[in-house]
Design a protein around this motif. Structure first.
Motif, PDB file in Angstrom:
ATOM      1  N   ILE A 146       0.848  -1.191   0.000  1.00 51.75           N
ATOM      2  CA  ILE A 146       0.000   0.000   0.000  1.00 51.75           C
ATOM      3  C   ILE A 146       0.885   1.243   0.000  1.00 51.75           C
ATOM      4  N   SER A 147       0.622   2.146  -0.919  1.00 47.64           N
ATOM      5  CA  SER A 147       1.388   3.395  -0.941  1.00 47.64           C
ATOM      6  C   SER A 147       0.443   4.567  -0.762  1.00 47.64           C
ATOM      7  N   SER A 148       1.028   5.647  -0.253  1.00 45.41           N
ATOM      8  CA  SER A 148       0.252   6.863  -0.125  1.00 45.41           C
ATOM      9  C   SER A 148       0.650   7.789  -1.269  1.00 45.41           C
ATOM     10  N   VAL A 149      -0.275   8.095  -2.137  1.00 42.81           N
ATOM     11  CA  VAL A 149       0.025   9.019  -3.240  1.00 42.81           C
ATOM     12  C   VAL A 149      -0.884  10.238  -3.114  1.00 42.81           C
ATOM     13  N   MET A 150      -0.439  11.318  -3.717  1.00 46.15           N
ATOM     14  CA  MET A 150      -1.262  12.529  -3.679  1.00 46.15           C
ATOM     15  C   MET A 150      -2.022  12.639  -4.990  1.00 46.15           C
ATOM     16  N   GLU A 166      -3.243   0.551  -3.789  1.00 48.45           N
ATOM     17  CA  GLU A 166      -2.693  -0.781  -3.601  1.00 48.45           C
ATOM     18  C   GLU A 166      -1.943  -1.186  -4.871  1.00 48.45           C
ATOM     19  N   SER A 167      -0.657  -1.526  -4.736  1.00 44.85           N
ATOM     20  CA  SER A 167       0.055  -2.065  -5.904  1.00 44.85           C
ATOM     21  C   SER A 167       0.169  -3.564  -5.736  1.00 44.85           C
ATOM     22  N   ASN A 176       0.163  -4.192 -11.183  1.00 44.71           N
ATOM     23  CA  ASN A 176      -1.188  -3.684 -11.345  1.00 44.71           C
ATOM     24  C   ASN A 176      -1.516  -2.739 -10.198  1.00 44.71           C
ATOM     25  N   ILE A 177      -1.993  -1.560 -10.535  1.00 47.14           N
ATOM     26  CA  ILE A 177      -2.501  -0.659  -9.498  1.00 47.14           C
ATOM     27  C   ILE A 177      -3.998  -0.902  -9.444  1.00 47.14           C
ATOM     28  N   THR A 178      -4.495  -1.327  -8.305  1.00 40.61           N
ATOM     29  CA  THR A 178      -5.906  -1.713  -8.263  1.00 40.61           C
ATOM     30  C   THR A 178      -6.815  -0.485  -8.241  1.00 40.61           C
ATOM     31  N   GLY A 179      -8.038  -0.729  -8.589  1.00 36.02           N
ATOM     32  CA  GLY A 179      -9.034   0.339  -8.572  1.00 36.02           C
ATOM     33  C   GLY A 179      -9.020   1.193  -9.821  1.00 36.02           C
ATOM     34  N   GLY A 180      -8.260   0.772 -10.834  1.00 35.05           N
ATOM     35  CA  GLY A 180      -8.248   1.519 -12.092  1.00 35.05           C
ATOM     36  C   GLY A 180      -7.598   2.882 -11.999  1.00 35.05           C
ATOM     37  N   ILE A 181      -6.766   3.065 -10.966  1.00 29.93           N
ATOM     38  CA  ILE A 181      -6.138   4.373 -10.789  1.00 29.93           C
ATOM     39  C   ILE A 181      -4.833   4.441 -11.586  1.00 29.93           C
ATOM     40  N   LYS A 182      -4.561   5.589 -12.159  1.00 21.56           N
ATOM     41  CA  LYS A 182      -3.272   5.806 -12.834  1.00 21.56           C
ATOM     42  C   LYS A 182      -2.393   6.640 -11.915  1.00 21.56           C
ATOM     43  N   GLY A 196       6.558   1.588  -2.663  1.00 20.40           N
ATOM     44  CA  GLY A 196       5.523   0.561  -2.553  1.00 20.40           C
ATOM     45  C   GLY A 196       5.611  -0.438  -3.689  1.00 20.40           C
ATOM     46  N   VAL A 197       5.845   0.055  -4.897  1.00 23.23           N
ATOM     47  CA  VAL A 197       5.943  -0.821  -6.068  1.00 23.23           C
ATOM     48  C   VAL A 197       7.130  -1.771  -5.910  1.00 23.23           C
ATOM     49  N   ILE A 198       8.269  -1.227  -5.500  1.00 27.50           N
ATOM     50  CA  ILE A 198       9.462  -2.059  -5.306  1.00 27.50           C
ATOM     51  C   ILE A 198       9.202  -3.130  -4.247  1.00 27.50           C
ATOM     52  N   CYS A 199       8.577  -2.729  -3.148  1.00 29.59           N
ATOM     53  CA  CYS A 199       8.337  -3.689  -2.069  1.00 29.59           C
ATOM     54  C   CYS A 199       7.334  -4.758  -2.494  1.00 29.59           C
ATOM     55  N   ALA A 200       6.359  -4.376  -3.323  1.00 29.40           N
ATOM     56  CA  ALA A 200       5.413  -5.378  -3.819  1.00 29.40           C
ATOM     57  C   ALA A 200       6.143  -6.393  -4.687  1.00 29.40           C
ATOM     58  N   ILE A 201       7.063  -5.918  -5.525  1.00 32.27           N
ATOM     59  CA  ILE A 201       7.816  -6.818  -6.403  1.00 32.27           C
ATOM     60  C   ILE A 201       8.718  -7.742  -5.566  1.00 32.27           C
TER      61      ILE A 201
END
Ligand code: TYD
Ligand code: MG
Length: 455
Positions: A294-298, A307-308, A355-361, A370-375
């Motif tokens: 989970i990452s916090s983005v603005m 969620e990545s 994949n970023i869930t929820g259709g968010i770009k 967050g992406v690195i940690c998910a990988i």
């Protein structure tokens, strides 16, 4: 007789042009211009009622009378909290949201439940009987709640003089009409003129006004974005109509922070405040899976938890596949190269899907960590510890870089019930670590993140 002048307005940003344009030079939207007749202004509705209280004069700043901040509670704790601790006298609040999300319900329940507060609820969308039916479902506790089914602003102002409410609710701004502008309700010039009138009323009488506004599909307050500039507070109702949970987010607040969100649950008898949102939003994390971070983005000025999900698997073909949805593929490739170099991960023979869930770009670089940690989590097949989130950018040499508005991100994570957040150690200056009920873990290098999470 002089011909009436017509002007063309962009419905999405309010840009004015003497001729029709296909593409708005201001906001770049297509086919948004409509023709409106411009009639030289009669006195505005608010002036017509002749109840102007004072004429403003220039005053020295140090001589301006200091006012004790006297916010009044609306009786709804979540609502008070997103406003920054209650309703400020004379403030103009815009509550936007898609149709059917619960705007009318929320405002009516505040009006009908706040005991003893004199409220006038003006509706241009429902009759008094319909409002009563809804109020019966919600439960009427306030014996000082007036309702009025009216769309003419001048008449509304006349009633306001008689009733003198402590709070005015207008449902919705798009249905209002003032005689000083000759175009149909819902058009840019009507909305602008009505809002300007209500703004003058709010400021001069000190009565707080809540405007309900419909939102178009692309997330703008329908028609004019100009409304957002005029009002003091913009609240946005979000969430899926088909889900029971609704979020109210403050997008702009002249009297408080925009980091707050309020969470409600739609039930048979109106909107219920959700006391422990983390349980609601994070329920599917009871059983941790690998490859999820989970990452916090603005998003604009708003923090959002995303969620990545990553999947790392052995490549079937000679050239491994890299695929991503909602995240820039080139950036993903760069992050993979960083992982390979810094963490000794052999990704050359692996397919990587992201994949970023929820259709968010996602465009905010704060999602990098967050992406690195998910990988890494998927590669090792070890889940990331529960209630952990991330907010940091990753540089080419694997250094963890600070991101903007870190306090706001931390506040949002803490508020949503996360227990630890990994941030850059370089962005800790001036950060009060103890202010938030969340463990803040500063890291400098990607290797540190790896050992923190996976030992
Ligand atoms: P509404 O508040 O009218 O939405 P808006 O004003 O934003 O267009 O509608 C909210 C929805 O919630 C509507 O579809 C009916 C439903 N609802 C409930 O489930 N429980 C209730 O107590 C009420 C009043 C409405
Ligand atoms: Mg409504």
């Amino acid at each position: 007789m002089a011909k009436d002048k017509t002007v063309f307005f962009c419905q999405s940003c309010g840009y004015q042009s003497p001729k029709w344009l296909g593409n708005c030079p201001s906001c770049n939207s297509w086919n948004s211009f409509v023709e409106e007749r411009q009639v030289k202004a009669k006195a505005s509705s608010w002036q017509q009622t002749g109840t102007r209280v004072s004429q403003a004069k220039p005053v020295l700043l140090q001589e301006v009378k200091q006012q004790q901040e006297s916010r009044s509670g609306s009786g709804d704790q979540e609502f008070d909290r997103i406003l920054g601790g209650g309703i400020v006298p004379g403030s103009l609040i815009l509550l936007g949201g898609e149709p059917g999300i619960g705007k009318s319900t929320l405002m009516l329940q505040i009006a009908a439940r706040s005991n003893g507060m004199r409220v006038l609820y003006v509706s241009g969308e429902e009759s008094e009987q319909q409002i009563r039916m809804r109020a019966d479902r919600i439960g009427i506790k306030n014996d000082q709640c007036f309702v009025l089914a009216e769309t003419n602003l001048t008449r509304i102002f006349q009633h306001l003089g008689d009733i003198q409410p402590a709070l005015l609710v207008v449902d919705s701004i798009q249905t209002l009409q003032t005689e000083s502008v000759e175009s149909s309700p819902g058009s840019v010039s009507q909305i602008r003129e009505c809002t300007a009138d209500l703004l003058r009323f709010a400021k001069e009488s000190g009565t707080p006004v809540v405007l309900i506004g419909h939102i178009t599909k692309d997330g703008q307050i329908a028609g004019p974005k100009i409304l957002e500039h005029m009002v003091d507070v913009v609240l946005q109702f979000e969430g899926d109509r088909n889900h029971v949970y609704r979020l109210v987010r403050s997008v702009k607040n002249r009297f408080g922070s925009t980091a707050e969100i309020a969470i409600y649950q739609m039930q048979g008898e109106g909107l219920q405040e959700v006391e422990n949102p983390s349980q609601v939003l994070l329920s599917h994390f009871d059983e941790p899976f690998s490859g999820i971070a989970i990452s916090s983005v603005m998003e604009g000025v708003r923090p959002l938890m995303i969620e990545s999900q990553a999947l790392v698997s052995t490549a079937v073909y000679g050239t491994p596949q890299r695929s991503s949805t909602g995240f820039d593929l080139r950036r993903l490739n760069m992050l993979l190269a960083v992982i390979e170099k810094r963490c000794g991960f052999r990704l050359g023979q692996k397919d990587v899907f992201l994949n970023i869930t929820g259709g968010i770009k996602v465009e905010d670089p704060a999602a990098d960590l967050g992406v690195i940690c998910a990988i890494l989590s998927s590669g090792e097949d070890i889940p990331i510890p529960d209630k952990t989130c991330f907010a940091a950018e990753v540089g080419l040499s694997g250094e963890i870089r600070p991101v903007s508005r870190i306090e706001q991100r931390i506040a949002e994570a803490a508020r949503l019930g996360y227990q630890q957040i990994l941030v850059s150690a370089y962005g800790m200056k001036g950060l009060q670590k103890d202010k938030y009920p969340i463990r803040i873990i500063p890291i400098k290098k990607i290797e540190e993140g790896f050992t923190t999470l996976f030992g």
